[in-house]
Design a protein around this motif. Structure first.
Motif, short mmCIF file in Angstrom:
data_model
loop_
_atom_site.label_atom_id
_atom_site.label_comp_id
_atom_site.label_asym_id
_atom_site.label_seq_id
_atom_site.Cartn_x
_atom_site.Cartn_y
_atom_site.Cartn_z
N LEU A 120 0.86 -1.19 0.00
CA LEU A 120 0.00 0.00 0.00
C LEU A 120 0.89 1.24 0.00
O LEU A 120 1.44 1.62 1.02
CB LEU A 120 -0.91 -0.01 1.23
CG LEU A 120 -1.91 -1.17 1.32
CD1 LEU A 120 -2.65 -1.13 2.65
CD2 LEU A 120 -2.90 -1.13 0.16
N ASP A 121 1.01 1.86 -1.16
CA ASP A 121 1.86 3.05 -1.25
C ASP A 121 1.07 4.34 -1.10
O ASP A 121 1.61 5.43 -1.25
CB ASP A 121 2.64 3.06 -2.57
CG ASP A 121 1.74 3.01 -3.80
OD1 ASP A 121 0.50 3.09 -3.64
OD2 ASP A 121 2.26 2.87 -4.91
N ASN A 122 -0.21 4.22 -0.76
CA ASN A 122 -1.06 5.40 -0.58
C ASN A 122 -1.32 5.69 0.89
O ASN A 122 -2.19 6.49 1.23
CB ASN A 122 -2.39 5.21 -1.30
CG ASN A 122 -3.21 4.05 -0.72
OD1 ASN A 122 -2.65 3.00 -0.41
ND2 ASN A 122 -4.52 4.21 -0.61
N ALA A 123 -0.55 5.05 1.78
CA ALA A 123 -0.78 5.26 3.22
C ALA A 123 0.55 5.37 3.95
O ALA A 123 1.58 4.86 3.49
CB ALA A 123 -1.60 4.11 3.80
N ALA A 124 0.52 6.04 5.10
CA ALA A 124 1.70 6.20 5.94
C ALA A 124 1.25 6.22 7.40
O ALA A 124 0.14 6.63 7.71
CB ALA A 124 2.45 7.49 5.60
N VAL A 125 2.13 5.77 8.28
CA VAL A 125 1.84 5.72 9.71
C VAL A 125 2.43 6.93 10.41
O VAL A 125 3.61 7.26 10.20
CB VAL A 125 2.39 4.42 10.33
CG1 VAL A 125 2.11 4.39 11.83
CG2 VAL A 125 1.79 3.20 9.65
N TYR A 126 1.63 7.59 11.22
CA TYR A 126 2.08 8.74 12.01
C TYR A 126 1.91 8.37 13.47
O TYR A 126 0.78 8.30 13.98
CB TYR A 126 1.25 9.98 11.68
CG TYR A 126 1.56 10.59 10.33
CD1 TYR A 126 2.31 11.76 10.22
CD2 TYR A 126 1.12 9.97 9.16
CE1 TYR A 126 2.61 12.31 8.97
CE2 TYR A 126 1.40 10.50 7.91
CZ TYR A 126 2.15 11.67 7.83
OH TYR A 126 2.44 12.21 6.60
N ARG A 127 3.03 8.11 14.15
CA ARG A 127 2.94 7.73 15.54
C ARG A 127 2.76 8.97 16.42
O ARG A 127 3.57 9.91 16.37
CB ARG A 127 4.18 6.96 16.00
CG ARG A 127 4.04 6.45 17.43
CD ARG A 127 5.29 5.82 17.96
NE ARG A 127 5.12 5.53 19.39
CZ ARG A 127 6.10 5.25 20.22
NH1 ARG A 127 7.35 5.18 19.77
NH2 ARG A 127 5.85 5.03 21.49
#
Length: 219
Positions: A120-127
């Motif tokens: 999934l290259d359309n998402a990112a995790v922000y901790r």
């Protein structure tokens, strides 16, 4: 008897409507479901009692939100946890940029692993907590599911939405009472067009959507 009932934790079979709701994302959604079944309880992402309703209560419940997303838009999913609804939305809506906001390190590790495994290259995790990103960026829509009551959720999420952006929260049966209890923060954060919609009728288990628009600049 109660003990044996607790042990009956066979995973729910994929409902017929899953393909209809997931579309081209069904294979990735199946892969995500398989990993949750194998490791979700062990990692503390879902309880054993959730396996018999994993598809209906969690995966497809999240999928019902996918048609509400703006094509080409950016969303922030607050309290992504095990991936509901944000990861499911990223799977079904590859045309949308999804920011998965989650404070717990082990859940962030799980989400990051899923992004790689599912390509999934359309998402990112922000901790971090939602309020840590106030002023850092704004998105078109903010989503959340089973995080907290509206009176607490709105102050956390409204600042993440751009002027004219939307809040889209999957809620339970008591959402109307939550709206009543949140009138003060609804006014404070300048929400307009607040409403409750029922999703999933005739398709899968119904859920309720709280929708509102953030309108900071009035004419």
């Amino acid at each position: 008897m109660k003990h044996s009932e607790h042990k009956q934790t066979s995973p729910e079979l994929e409902p017929d409507c899953a393909v209809e709701l997931a579309g081209a994302g069904i294979d990735k959604l199946r892969a995500f479901a398989t990993d949750l079944i194998e490791r979700g309880e062990q990692l503390g992402l879902i309880g054993p009692q959730e396996l018999p309703r994993l598809w209906t209560r969690h995966l497809l419940n999240s999928a019902l939100l996918a048609p509400q997303l703006k094509s080409g838009g950016r969303i922030a999913d607050v309290g992504s946890g095990g991936g509901f609804p944000g990861l499911v939305l990223a799977i079904i809506r590859p045309d949308v940029e999804v920011r998965l906001v989650e404070p717990m390190e082990r859940r962030c590790a799980w989400l990051s692993e899923q992004l790689v495994n599912l390509e999934l290259d359309n998402a990112a995790v922000y901790r971090g907590r939602a309020e840590e990103f106030h002023g850092a960026w704004e998105v078109d829509q903010v989503t959340a599911r089973a995080v907290t009551a509206l009176k607490n959720l709105i102050p956390l999420t409204a600042p993440l939405a751009k002027d004219g952006g939307e809040l889209l929260f999957l809620k339970g049966m008591n959402v109307a009472a939550e709206v009543d209890n949140a009138q003060k923060v609804i006014r404070k954060h300048r929400l307009v067009d607040c409403g409750i919609e029922v999703l999933g009728t005739g398709v899968t288990e119904e859920t309720r959507l709280f929708r509102a628009t953030v309108q900071r600049n009035s004419d």
